[in-house]
Design a protein around this motif. Structure first.
Motif, PDB file in Angstrom:
ATOM      1  N   GLU A 159       0.837  -1.193   0.000  1.00 52.85           N
ATOM      2  CA  GLU A 159       0.000   0.000   0.000  1.00 52.85           C
ATOM      3  C   GLU A 159       0.872   1.243   0.000  1.00 52.85           C
ATOM      4  O   GLU A 159       1.957   1.256   0.592  1.00 52.85           O
ATOM      5  CB  GLU A 159      -0.907   0.002   1.242  1.00 52.85           C
ATOM      6  CG  GLU A 159      -1.996   1.041   1.236  1.00 52.85           C
ATOM      7  CD  GLU A 159      -2.974   0.852   2.394  1.00 52.85           C
ATOM      8  OE1 GLU A 159      -3.991   1.565   2.430  1.00 52.85           O
ATOM      9  OE2 GLU A 159      -2.718  -0.016   3.263  1.00 52.85           O
ATOM     10  N   GLN A 213       0.108  -6.414  -8.641  1.00 51.66           N
ATOM     11  CA  GLN A 213      -0.015  -5.780  -7.332  1.00 51.66           C
ATOM     12  C   GLN A 213       0.535  -4.356  -7.297  1.00 51.66           C
ATOM     13  O   GLN A 213      -0.035  -3.488  -6.626  1.00 51.66           O
ATOM     14  CB  GLN A 213       0.694  -6.616  -6.256  1.00 51.66           C
ATOM     15  CG  GLN A 213       0.125  -8.012  -6.055  1.00 51.66           C
ATOM     16  CD  GLN A 213       0.891  -9.065  -6.826  1.00 51.66           C
ATOM     17  OE1 GLN A 213       1.278  -8.839  -7.968  1.00 51.66           O
ATOM     18  NE2 GLN A 213       1.125 -10.214  -6.214  1.00 51.66           N
ATOM     19  N   GLY A 216      -1.843  -2.038  -9.098  1.00 50.22           N
ATOM     20  CA  GLY A 216      -3.043  -1.901  -8.275  1.00 50.22           C
ATOM     21  C   GLY A 216      -2.810  -1.064  -7.035  1.00 50.22           C
ATOM     22  O   GLY A 216      -3.684  -0.291  -6.621  1.00 50.22           O
ATOM     23  N   MET A 217      -1.645  -1.208  -6.432  1.00 49.38           N
ATOM     24  CA  MET A 217      -1.308  -0.424  -5.252  1.00 49.38           C
ATOM     25  C   MET A 217      -1.295   1.068  -5.570  1.00 49.38           C
ATOM     26  O   MET A 217      -1.850   1.889  -4.836  1.00 49.38           O
ATOM     27  CB  MET A 217       0.071  -0.874  -4.745  1.00 49.38           C
ATOM     28  CG  MET A 217       0.596  -0.140  -3.540  1.00 49.38           C
ATOM     29  SD  MET A 217       2.115  -0.912  -2.921  1.00 49.38           S
ATOM     30  CE  MET A 217       3.213  -0.681  -4.336  1.00 49.38           C
ATOM     31  N   ARG A 220      -4.966   2.220  -6.342  1.00 48.05           N
ATOM     32  CA  ARG A 220      -5.770   2.413  -5.128  1.00 48.05           C
ATOM     33  C   ARG A 220      -5.378   3.675  -4.387  1.00 48.05           C
ATOM     34  O   ARG A 220      -6.194   4.246  -3.648  1.00 48.05           O
ATOM     35  CB  ARG A 220      -5.623   1.195  -4.212  1.00 48.05           C
ATOM     36  CG  ARG A 220      -6.289  -0.070  -4.768  1.00 48.05           C
ATOM     37  CD  ARG A 220      -6.015  -1.276  -3.892  1.00 48.05           C
ATOM     38  NE  ARG A 220      -6.585  -1.121  -2.571  1.00 48.05           N
ATOM     39  CZ  ARG A 220      -6.019  -1.551  -1.454  1.00 48.05           C
ATOM     40  NH1 ARG A 220      -4.830  -2.166  -1.502  1.00 48.05           N
ATOM     41  NH2 ARG A 220      -6.605  -1.380  -0.288  1.00 48.05           N
ATOM     42  N   SER A 460      -2.930  -7.352  -0.649  1.00 43.93           N
ATOM     43  CA  SER A 460      -2.337  -7.879  -1.874  1.00 43.93           C
ATOM     44  C   SER A 460      -3.423  -8.259  -2.874  1.00 43.93           C
ATOM     45  O   SER A 460      -3.335  -7.948  -4.073  1.00 43.93           O
ATOM     46  CB  SER A 460      -1.462  -9.089  -1.552  1.00 43.93           C
ATOM     47  OG  SER A 460      -0.875  -9.623  -2.727  1.00 43.93           O
ATOM     48  N   GLN A 462      -6.532  -7.141  -2.888  1.00 45.68           N
ATOM     49  CA  GLN A 462      -7.215  -5.908  -3.282  1.00 45.68           C
ATOM     50  C   GLN A 462      -6.453  -5.222  -4.418  1.00 45.68           C
ATOM     51  O   GLN A 462      -7.054  -4.679  -5.356  1.00 45.68           O
ATOM     52  CB  GLN A 462      -7.353  -4.970  -2.085  1.00 45.68           C
ATOM     53  CG  GLN A 462      -8.275  -5.471  -0.987  1.00 45.68           C
ATOM     54  CD  GLN A 462      -9.740  -5.470  -1.404  1.00 45.68           C
ATOM     55  OE1 GLN A 462     -10.278  -4.449  -1.827  1.00 45.68           O
ATOM     56  NE2 GLN A 462     -10.392  -6.620  -1.287  1.00 45.68           N
ATOM     57  N   ASN A 463      -5.129  -5.260  -4.359  1.00 48.40           N
ATOM     58  CA  ASN A 463      -4.313  -4.686  -5.440  1.00 48.40           C
ATOM     59  C   ASN A 463      -4.511  -5.449  -6.744  1.00 48.40           C
ATOM     60  O   ASN A 463      -4.624  -4.849  -7.821  1.00 48.40           O
ATOM     61  CB  ASN A 463      -2.835  -4.701  -5.039  1.00 48.40           C
ATOM     62  CG  ASN A 463      -2.526  -3.751  -3.896  1.00 48.40           C
ATOM     63  OD1 ASN A 463      -3.243  -2.769  -3.665  1.00 48.40           O
ATOM     64  ND2 ASN A 463      -1.467  -4.030  -3.162  1.00 48.40           N
ATOM     65  N   THR A 467      -6.183  -3.843 -10.387  1.00 44.70           N
ATOM     66  CA  THR A 467      -5.592  -3.915 -11.724  1.00 44.70           C
ATOM     67  C   THR A 467      -6.495  -4.664 -12.681  1.00 44.70           C
ATOM     68  O   THR A 467      -6.701  -4.253 -13.829  1.00 44.70           O
ATOM     69  CB  THR A 467      -4.207  -4.583 -11.666  1.00 44.70           C
ATOM     70  OG1 THR A 467      -3.377  -3.853 -10.765  1.00 44.70           O
ATOM     71  CG2 THR A 467      -3.548  -4.606 -13.029  1.00 44.70           C
TER      72      THR A 467
END
Length: 520
Positions: A159, A213, A216-217, A220, A460, A462-463, A467
């Motif tokens: 994150e 990840q 996505g990190m 987010r 992880s 959620q990331n 994506t």
């Protein structure tokens, strides 16, 4: 959450871009977040083909840029293509000085291979198909000898912390399955160089941990994501049931290997004038069509290479051997596999993301070089060029030349992602957001991703879902077929210069939510 503050520059990832940037930043102190021991699990270490660069006297950076523009199907940033191809030779020479044992001729020239959509032989190789591994070995050796570089092996970033639009920290945790409580690491600047998204698909050539990840990190945290819909499927992953799928490098086709089906027919000659050396998206779709027709496509190296494949392409020979295939006498079954993400965190020409104090290089970034369809072996080149560019930008901001090493101890238990959820996500991406797409499938993918995301709170996972959502959402909005993005319901390419897609995760999630009522 425990917090640790350091004057070191924080680099997320430990592949080629990350280590090259760390070396270029020396003697400025950096701390490298590496999920695996150095050299293990990095996509760049798995790269077989090599690095594209105009090294031959008959070739030129301008020719290389033209090929990049043509392969990119209208969405390449021409200024970026010119920049990267102009610098290519310099980085080959630099890697040579750092100890990379590039293949050479008897008179000392670089051995050059031709790959798909290149007008010249310009791919610089190491031991045939060992480029990624050997470049990484040289960089790792240099990094271990550089006092300013600290590597935290067995740690992963989950994150980003953002204050007033600027990155102020990165949460990290142990990368094993116990997944400790995250620690917020606050540094002087942040570079994301942690790989792409191929592992989001059930059939992929990527290392197991590379599942979107890092993209996505950043998404987010609010970063803009560019060209997310453009996922490159390598045409010739070996169809032998392994996960990840072993790669039968494109260099084999550059050496004359041909594609045939179970009836012994060469099918690429009727598809494209360049036959087996057509752009990757064209070859991938042709192989996919053969699979759909039940004709089992195969790569035939027998006549072109024979026994030489075993010495000239040792990785491919090893993959064949462990699957009971003798490539000098037998054909190699192949299938398209998610290989490279042209999309990623949007950067400017200095490698800066839309969030302040954040730079990105390598496959996690989207610089505009690759457009809708990456030119073969431009991936490692882009990572090298932008690693140096990012390092220069960070160095201009950070003048400190000394800082103590980061000392941390992980405590507690975090939230490892659920393995069944990951498998379901990967299958959704392959089935609904794969080589050929349509609106119904993409809408179903978004619904599935939302359902999976709601069940698993691990950062992880959620990331990964962020994506995946961005890939499916931008694919749904691009109502045409272009490069690696093929829509069966919109098979034509819209005329004129295409625009690149730009989307935030908030926008993608809003689109996903707006479709939810139709699917419930």
């Amino acid at each position: 959450m425990q917090e640790i503050t350091t004057d070191r520059i924080v680099i997320v990832g430990a592949g080629m871009g990350a280590l090259y940037a760390a070396l270029k930043l020396a003697p400025r102190p950096v701390v490298v977040i590496s999920p695996e021991p150095l050299g293990k699990g990095a996509s760049s270490a798995w790269a077989q083909g090599g690095v594209a660069a105009a090294m031959d006297e008959s070739d030129s950076p301008e020719n290389h840029a033209d090929d990049t523009l043509n392969a990119g199907a209208g969405t390449v940033d021409a200024d970026v293509a010119n920049l990267v191809t102009q610098e290519a030779r310099e980085h080959i020479l630099d890697l040579t000085k750092l100890g990379t044992p590039f293949d050479r001729t008897e008179d000392g020239k670089y051995v050059l291979s031709r790959e798909a959509a290149h007008s010249f032989a310009r791919v610089v190789r190491v031991k045939g198909d060992q480029a990624g591994a050997e470049i990484m070995a040289a960089l790792i050796d240099q990094a271990r000898q550089t006092p300013s570089i600290q590597v935290l092996e067995g740690t992963m970033a989950v994150e980003l912390d953002v204050t007033d639009g600027a990155v102020t920290g990165v949460a990290i945790q142990e990368s094993d399955e116990s997944r400790s409580e995250p620690i917020m690491l606050r540094g002087s600047a942040y570079l994301l160089a942690g790989g792409g998204s191929g592992g989001l698909y059930a059939i992929t050539t990527n290392p197991p941990r590379i599942r979107g990840q890092v993209i996505g990190m950043a998404a987010r945290a609010g970063a803009k994501i560019a060209d997310a819909e453009f996922v490159q499927f390598h045409p010739t992953a070996m169809d032998v049931g392994e996960d990840p799928a072993p790669l039968a490098t494109e260099a084999l086709r550059g050496e004359g290997a041909v594609l045939i089906n179970k009836d012994g027919e060469r099918f690429m000659q009727s598809v494209h004038p360049d036959a087996e050396l057509a752009p990757r998206d064209v070859v991938a779709r042709a192989i996919f069509a053969q699979h759909q027709a039940g004709k089992r496509p195969m790569l035939d190296t027998r006549e072109a290479l024979g026994e030489e494949i075993k010495t000239n392409f040792p990785s491919v020979a090893e993959y064949c051997d462990r699957n009971g295939i003798d490539p000098a006498k037998e054909t190699i079954p192949v299938a398209p596999a998610a290989h490279y993400h042209m999309g990623g965190i949007a950067t400017d020409k200095e490698g800066r993301a839309s969030l302040e104090n954040l730079w990105v290089c390598g496959e996690a970034s989207s610089t505009g070089l690759h457009g809708a369809n990456r030119l073969a072996s431009n991936g490692l080149l882009e990572a090298l060029v932008y690693a140096r560019i990012c390092a220069d930008g960070i160095a201009a901001k950070t003048n400190l030349h000394d800082a103590p090493e980061v000392d941390l101890t992980f405590d507690g238990t975090g939230f490892p992602p659920d393995a069944q959820g990951i498998a379901a996500l990967r299958q959704t991406m392959t089935d609904k957001v794969g080589v050929v797409r349509n609106a119904d499938g993409l809408k179903q993918a978004l619904f599935n991703i939302a359902s999976l995301e709601a069940r698993d709170p691990s950062p992880s996972f959620q990331n990964m879902c962020a994506t995946a959502t961005l890939i499916a959402a931008t694919a749904l909005l691009r109502e045409e077929s272009r490069g690696a993005h093929e829509r069966s319901d919109f098979p034509e390419t819209l005329p004129g210069q295409a625009t690149r897609s730009m989307m935030t995760f908030a926008e993608a999630r809003a689109l996903r939510d707006s479709l939810a009522e139709d699917l419930t």
